[in-house]
Design an enzyme around this catalytic site. Structure first.
Site, PDB file in Angstrom:
ATOM      1  N   ASN A 100       0.822  -1.214   0.000  1.00 35.72           N
ATOM      2  CA  ASN A 100       0.000   0.000   0.000  1.00 35.72           C
ATOM      3  C   ASN A 100       0.857   1.265   0.000  1.00 35.72           C
ATOM      4  OD1 ASN A 100      -2.425  -1.382  -0.058  1.00 35.72           O
ATOM      5  ND2 ASN A 100      -2.602  -1.469   2.179  1.00 35.72           N
ATOM      6  N   TYR A 146       7.887 -12.010  11.155  1.00 34.40           N
ATOM      7  CA  TYR A 146       8.670 -10.778  11.042  1.00 34.40           C
ATOM      8  C   TYR A 146       9.768 -10.940   9.990  1.00 34.40           C
ATOM      9  CZ  TYR A 146      11.446  -6.744  12.666  1.00 34.40           C
ATOM     10  OH  TYR A 146      12.151  -5.562  12.749  1.00 34.40           O
TER      11      TYR A 146
HETATM   12  N1  LIG Z   1      14.604  -0.878  16.716  1.00 34.16           N
HETATM   13  C1  LIG Z   1      15.310  -1.838  16.150  1.00 34.16           C
HETATM   14  O1  LIG Z   1      16.244  -2.378  16.749  1.00 34.16           O
HETATM   15  C2  LIG Z   1      14.995  -2.277  14.732  1.00 34.16           C
HETATM   16  C3  LIG Z   1      15.828  -3.233  14.149  1.00 34.16           C
HETATM   17  C4  LIG Z   1      15.547  -3.640  12.849  1.00 34.16           C
HETATM   18  C5  LIG Z   1      14.490  -3.091  12.156  1.00 34.16           C
HETATM   19  N2  LIG Z   1      13.706  -2.170  12.738  1.00 34.16           N
HETATM   20  C6  LIG Z   1      12.563  -1.652  11.971  1.00 34.16           C
HETATM   21  O2  LIG Z   1      12.416  -0.257  12.154  1.00 34.16           O
HETATM   22  C7  LIG Z   1      11.034   0.081  12.186  1.00 34.16           C
HETATM   23  C8  LIG Z   1      10.726   0.846  13.461  1.00 34.16           C
HETATM   24  O3  LIG Z   1      11.082   0.034  14.581  1.00 34.16           O
HETATM   25  P1  LIG Z   1      10.892   0.567  16.076  1.00 34.16           P
HETATM   26  O4  LIG Z   1      11.984   0.013  16.869  1.00 34.16           O
HETATM   27  O5  LIG Z   1      10.660   2.010  16.066  1.00 34.16           O
HETATM   28  O6  LIG Z   1       9.550  -0.213  16.468  1.00 34.16           O
HETATM   29  P2  LIG Z   1       8.258   0.310  17.225  1.00 34.16           P
HETATM   30  O7  LIG Z   1       7.422  -0.880  17.510  1.00 34.16           O
HETATM   31  O8  LIG Z   1       8.633   1.201  18.344  1.00 34.16           O
HETATM   32  O9  LIG Z   1       7.551   1.214  16.116  1.00 34.16           O
HETATM   33  C9  LIG Z   1       6.766   0.671  15.087  1.00 34.16           C
HETATM   34  C10 LIG Z   1       5.597   1.622  14.845  1.00 34.16           C
HETATM   35  O10 LIG Z   1       4.791   1.100  13.774  1.00 34.16           O
HETATM   36  C11 LIG Z   1       3.427   1.213  14.160  1.00 34.16           C
HETATM   37  N3  LIG Z   1       2.680   0.172  13.434  1.00 34.16           N
HETATM   38  C12 LIG Z   1       2.775  -1.175  13.576  1.00 34.16           C
HETATM   39  N4  LIG Z   1       1.927  -1.785  12.722  1.00 34.16           N
HETATM   40  C13 LIG Z   1       1.307  -0.800  12.034  1.00 34.16           C
HETATM   41  C14 LIG Z   1       0.307  -0.796  11.025  1.00 34.16           C
HETATM   42  N5  LIG Z   1      -0.235  -1.930  10.550  1.00 34.16           N
HETATM   43  N6  LIG Z   1      -0.108   0.390  10.527  1.00 34.16           N
HETATM   44  C15 LIG Z   1       0.408   1.554  11.000  1.00 34.16           C
HETATM   45  N7  LIG Z   1       1.343   1.622  11.968  1.00 34.16           N
HETATM   46  C16 LIG Z   1       1.781   0.443  12.467  1.00 34.16           C
HETATM   47  C17 LIG Z   1       3.418   1.011  15.670  1.00 34.16           C
HETATM   48  O11 LIG Z   1       2.268   1.506  16.307  1.00 34.16           O
HETATM   49  C18 LIG Z   1       4.689   1.761  16.068  1.00 34.16           C
HETATM   50  O12 LIG Z   1       4.426   3.107  16.323  1.00 34.16           O
HETATM   51  C19 LIG Z   1      10.249  -1.233  12.052  1.00 34.16           C
HETATM   52  O13 LIG Z   1       9.856  -1.390  10.713  1.00 34.16           O
HETATM   53  C20 LIG Z   1      11.264  -2.268  12.444  1.00 34.16           C
HETATM   54  O14 LIG Z   1      11.005  -3.498  11.813  1.00 34.16           O
HETATM   55  C21 LIG Z   1      13.923  -1.746  14.021  1.00 34.16           C
END
Ligand SMILES: NC(=O)c1ccc[n+]([C@@H]2O[C@H](COP(=O)([O-])OP(=O)(O)OC[C@H]3O[C@@H](n4cnc5c(N)ncnc54)[C@H](O)[C@@H]3O)[C@@H](O)[C@H]2O)c1
Length: 339
Positions: A100, A146
């Site tokens: 999307n 994931y």
């Molecule tokens: N923090 C890490 O160590 C890490 C490592 C690898 C990848 N990532 C990636 O970075 C991104 C952010 O990670 P983060 O640590 O901030 O995680 P987080 O869980 O704090 O943030 C993810 C956000 O996405 C929102 N969300 C989830 N599903 C959703 C949906 N269907 N529609 C709209 N919003 C949705 C959640 O409410 C949240 O605010 C993610 O995609 C994650 O996979 C993070």
């Protein structure tokens, strides 16, 4: 040029909040889109003080029509406890949600940055992990929603590049930590810091010899911003992470020492499919983005401990019966604390 309008999906989450703040400080008009499944209202409120912030509560698995120039697609729970809680939704968020957002980018001619993950390497047989390594991922285990969801999302992104000539970039994000993490999201740094500050046992899953490489959130945001801004094409995915590797046991000891806590380290059974090692090869990020992490682990932990220490004072003031147990909602016995 008119003001750049940047959409950050998952903008109310941990990395998304810091990224939105940075973009607002740089003068972008930012649309923070989030379904609030793991994001926090506090983040939205803190961002909303900027007049250039627009918040939209929306689930990326449903299409949306907006006018935007750039899209950072971060929407997806990142903590194992959160993404395993509703694994089907996690897969759909990655696959349908990314589709999307790619369609939105296509209709706007917008530049697109996808937040992928080091989890696409699974339990790696190549160490450190360069982008060319294809990974060792389970399609059947509890983490596959994931890991495989993110792999499919990458595949979609590169198909949109080939089929629709979309301007895309993919960041493979390695473990990121810092202020703004939720106390209860079950990731290793927040777990250890909160446990140590509360004088509780620090829970290590397995013998603690497995390794992670921890990147401070400001460094990660800098890498993501550079990836978006890079004008020459960035072909293929790019690792963003801190190459300093540390065992989970040493990390627990380090946090405990820095907090000055009397906590002991206790070992719980190892987590299913938990990668034994993880460390980014960031040669490409250095060459293409002139980027590498600047914040040492000691400094990043010091800032993170300061953040949580302040919250503990605010959240549990010499409180009554709950004191010392549960008021922070720390997931101490979850089998998903490593991330
Ligand atoms: N923090 C890490 O160590 C890490 C490592 C690898 C990848 N990532 C990636 O970075 C991104 C952010 O990670 P983060 O640590 O901030 O995680 P987080 O869980 O704090 O943030 C993810 C956000 O996405 C929102 N969300 C989830 N599903 C959703 C949906 N269907 N529609 C709209 N919003 C949705 C959640 O409410 C949240 O605010 C993610 O995609 C994650 O996979 C993070």
């Amino acid at each position: 040029m008119n003001q750049v309008i940047t959409l950050v999906t998952g903008g109310a989450g941990f990395i998304g909040f810091h990224l939105c703040r940075r973009l607002l400080d740089e003068g972008d008009a930012v649309i923070c889109l989030d379904d609030m499944s793991t994001g926090t209202q506090e983040h939205v409120d803190r961002l909303a003080v900027h007049r250039n912030l627009r918040f939209i509560r929306h689930d990326v698995t449903r299409p949306i029509n907006l006018h935007v120039h750039r899209i950072f697609n971060l929407a997806c729970p990142a903590s194992p406890a959160a993404y395993e809680a509703d694994p089907i939704k996690t897969t759909l968020t990655n696959v349908l949600g990314t589709r999307n957002m790619l369609e939105l980018a296509r209709s706007n001619g917008a530049r697109f940055v996808q937040a992928s993950t080091s989890e696409v390497y699974g339990d790696p047989e190549v160490h450190p992990q360069p982008e060319g390594y294809r990974g060792n991922v389970s399609t059947t285990g509890p983490r596959s929603c994931y890991d495989e969801g993110k792999r499919c999302a990458e595949s979609l992104v590169f198909d949109y590049e080939r089929v629709h000539r979309l301007n895309v970039r993919v960041a493979r994000i390695f473990n990121t930590y810092g202020p703004g993490m939720r106390e209860d999201d079950g990731r290793v740094v927040s777990n250890f810091v909160v446990q140590a500050l509360r004088g509780r046992d620090l829970t290590v899953y397995g013998d603690g010899s497995n390794t992670r490489s921890m990147c401070y959130v400001d460094d990660m945001v800098e890498g993501l911003a550079r990836l978006m801004k890079a004008d020459s094409p960035v072909a293929g995915p790019i690792n963003l992470g801190n190459p300093r590797e540390i065992s989970i046991l040493d990390l627990a000891r380090m946090v405990s020492t820095m907090v000055g806590s009397a906590s002991t380290i206790v070992h719980l059974p190892a987590v299913v499919d938990d990668p034994r090692v993880r460390c980014p090869d960031i040669t490409r990020a250095k060459a293409k983005l002139d980027w590498e992490p600047r914040i040492a682990l000691e400094e990043g932990l010091r800032r993170t401990i300061g953040f949580f220490a302040e919250r503990l004072v605010v959240q549990s003031p010499s409180a009554g019966p709950d004191r010392g147990r549960g008021s922070l909602g720390v997931v101490e016995d979850s089998a998903a604390s490593l991330c």
